[in-house]
Motif scaffolding. Structure first.
Motif, PDB file in Angstrom:
ATOM      1  N   GLY A 193      29.393  43.821  35.248  1.00  0.00           N
ATOM      2  CA  GLY A 193      28.863  45.164  35.459  1.00  0.00           C
ATOM      3  C   GLY A 193      29.605  45.948  36.515  1.00  0.00           C
ATOM      4  O   GLY A 193      29.482  47.177  36.573  1.00  0.00           O
ATOM      5  N   ARG A 194      30.399  45.266  37.319  1.00  0.00           N
ATOM      6  CA  ARG A 194      31.183  45.937  38.364  1.00  0.00           C
ATOM      7  C   ARG A 194      32.584  46.319  37.891  1.00  0.00           C
ATOM      8  O   ARG A 194      33.343  46.923  38.656  1.00  0.00           O
ATOM      9  N   LEU A 195      32.924  45.963  36.664  1.00  0.00           N
ATOM     10  CA  LEU A 195      34.281  46.178  36.168  1.00  0.00           C
ATOM     11  C   LEU A 195      34.307  47.184  35.026  1.00  0.00           C
ATOM     12  O   LEU A 195      33.338  47.333  34.282  1.00  0.00           O
ATOM     13  N   GLN A 196      35.438  47.868  34.895  1.00  0.00           N
ATOM     14  CA  GLN A 196      35.686  48.713  33.739  1.00  0.00           C
ATOM     15  C   GLN A 196      36.101  47.817  32.571  1.00  0.00           C
ATOM     16  O   GLN A 196      36.815  46.829  32.763  1.00  0.00           O
ATOM     17  N   ARG A 197      35.675  48.168  31.379  1.00  0.00           N
ATOM     18  CA  ARG A 197      36.008  47.339  30.215  1.00  0.00           C
ATOM     19  C   ARG A 197      37.514  47.285  29.955  1.00  0.00           C
ATOM     20  O   ARG A 197      37.993  46.387  29.262  1.00  0.00           O
ATOM     21  N   SER A 198      38.246  48.249  30.500  1.00  0.00           N
ATOM     22  CA  SER A 198      39.693  48.314  30.280  1.00  0.00           C
ATOM     23  C   SER A 198      40.500  47.664  31.408  1.00  0.00           C
ATOM     24  O   SER A 198      41.737  47.648  31.357  1.00  0.00           O
ATOM     25  N   ASP A 199      39.824  47.125  32.424  1.00  0.00           N
ATOM     26  CA  ASP A 199      40.511  46.559  33.591  1.00  0.00           C
ATOM     27  C   ASP A 199      40.941  45.125  33.292  1.00  0.00           C
ATOM     28  O   ASP A 199      40.270  44.159  33.664  1.00  0.00           O
ATOM     29  N   ARG A 200      42.070  45.008  32.632  1.00  0.00           N
ATOM     30  CA  ARG A 200      42.542  43.700  32.190  1.00  0.00           C
ATOM     31  C   ARG A 200      42.743  42.728  33.350  1.00  0.00           C
ATOM     32  O   ARG A 200      42.314  41.560  33.272  1.00  0.00           O
ATOM     33  N   THR A 201      43.368  43.182  34.412  1.00  0.00           N
ATOM     34  CA  THR A 201      43.687  42.280  35.518  1.00  0.00           C
ATOM     35  C   THR A 201      42.426  41.675  36.122  1.00  0.00           C
ATOM     36  O   THR A 201      42.338  40.453  36.336  1.00  0.00           O
ATOM     37  N   ARG A 202      41.419  42.502  36.392  1.00  0.00           N
ATOM     38  CA  ARG A 202      40.212  42.000  37.049  1.00  0.00           C
ATOM     39  C   ARG A 202      39.335  41.189  36.097  1.00  0.00           C
ATOM     40  O   ARG A 202      38.657  40.244  36.529  1.00  0.00           O
ATOM     41  N   ILE A 203      39.314  41.544  34.827  1.00  0.00           N
ATOM     42  CA  ILE A 203      38.536  40.758  33.862  1.00  0.00           C
ATOM     43  C   ILE A 203      39.130  39.361  33.725  1.00  0.00           C
ATOM     44  O   ILE A 203      38.414  38.354  33.757  1.00  0.00           O
TER      45      ILE A 203
END
Length: 304
Positions: A193-203
């Motif tokens: 919930g703290r991440l953008q769905r497009s944030d590949r690096t953090r996901i």
């Protein structure tokens, strides 16, 4: 303190005053001639931190301050660390390198997956080197996570086994980012919930930590951090601010200057190494588009 970008590409500190020990004031504007009394001025702050957007003029300001304060410029940009990314990341040129000492630029090969933890370790060495030489560290860059780690410390995480990294990278390539995000949402809804769905690096990072340790990344991050390398209370913090329209014009000019300086050849050379496209160096802005131009797959004007 906010630093305002000028139309001519230089910067000016407002107010134009740095205080030396004993309360003596030293006034100057960047870009102007330095007086001899200013060249080796020491400031009350132990470190200078300069942040700003691409083409805002932060690097020029860092050089000017380092020259006048008897300092060293230390890189805090995640892409300027890579050896093969010189033109494409607008690393300091020969003139700036000749004027003042620079550290942590181009010291990492593109095949290495460099992390904020690795940068922090390198920063510690650079700060010790600066202090031993009696130089004021001027840390400059556009990577906010680097500044956060330097001033707040970093949560020590256990190393991620190579097999886990490879497995998640393979799933990313085969299943796509959306599938990984949905899995993270199921296993760690708070973290997802703290991440953008497009944030590949953090996901990917969140899944790596969860898989390797059995604990969500946000749980690790809530624990005690290591002692920060930079005391924010003793740091002079500058942010370079440029009006959006002017910044867009500067970025457009810089893109064309990069092409004239050899960015096409640099992108083609990097692509020719055959590296994993998920490596950080391969994600640098301009690499993919200009490599496609060099292969004749994309028009230069469309890439710019």
């Amino acid at each position: 303190m906010v630093v305002f970008g000028r139309d001519d590409g230089s910067t000016a500190v407002e107010p134009d005053i740095l205080r030396a020990p004993g309360g003596r004031s030293v006034s100057f504007r960047t870009g102007g001639p330095a007086r001899a009394s200013e060249n080796r001025c020491a400031v009350q702050h132990s470190v200078v931190l300069i942040a700003g957007a691409t083409a805002s003029g932060k690097s020029a300001l860092a050089v000017e301050l380092a020259v006048r304060l008897g300092g060293v410029v230390i890189n805090a940009d995640a892409m300027q660390v890579y050896r093969e990314l010189d033109v494409l990341t607008a690393r300091p040129g020969p003139d700036d390198l000749a004027r003042v000492h620079h550290l942590l630029y181009g010291h990492v090969p593109a095949h290495r997956r460099y992390s904020v933890g690795a940068w922090l370790a390198d920063l510690g060495v650079a700060l010790e080197e600066a202090r031993a030489a009696g130089e004021v560290p001027v840390i400059v860059g556009g990577t906010g996570l680097y500044f956060k780690a330097a001033t707040e410390g970093l949560v020590p995480l256990p190393p991620i086994p190579a097999a886990i990294r490879a497995g998640i990278a393979g799933r990313l390539a085969g299943e796509g980012l959306e599938a990984l995000f949905l899995e993270l949402s199921r296993l760690d809804p708070v973290g997802a919930g703290r991440l953008q769905r497009s944030d590949r690096t953090r996901i990917v990072r969140a899944l790596e930590v969860l898989t390797a340790t059995g604990r969500p990344l946000h749980v690790w991050q809530a624990e005690a951090r290591a002692q920060p390398l930079v005391d924010p209370a003793r740091a002079l913090k500058l942010v370079v601010a440029v009006p959006p329209a002017e910044l867009a014009a500067r970025i457009a000019r810089r893109c064309r200057q990069m092409v004239e300086a050899g960015a096409l050849a640099e992108a083609a050379a990097l692509a020719g190494l055959g590296l994993d496209g998920n490596l950080p160096a391969m994600k640098a802005i301009g690499v993919g588009h200009l490599a496609a131009v060099s292969r004749g797959e994309l028009d230069l004007e469309a890439a710019l």
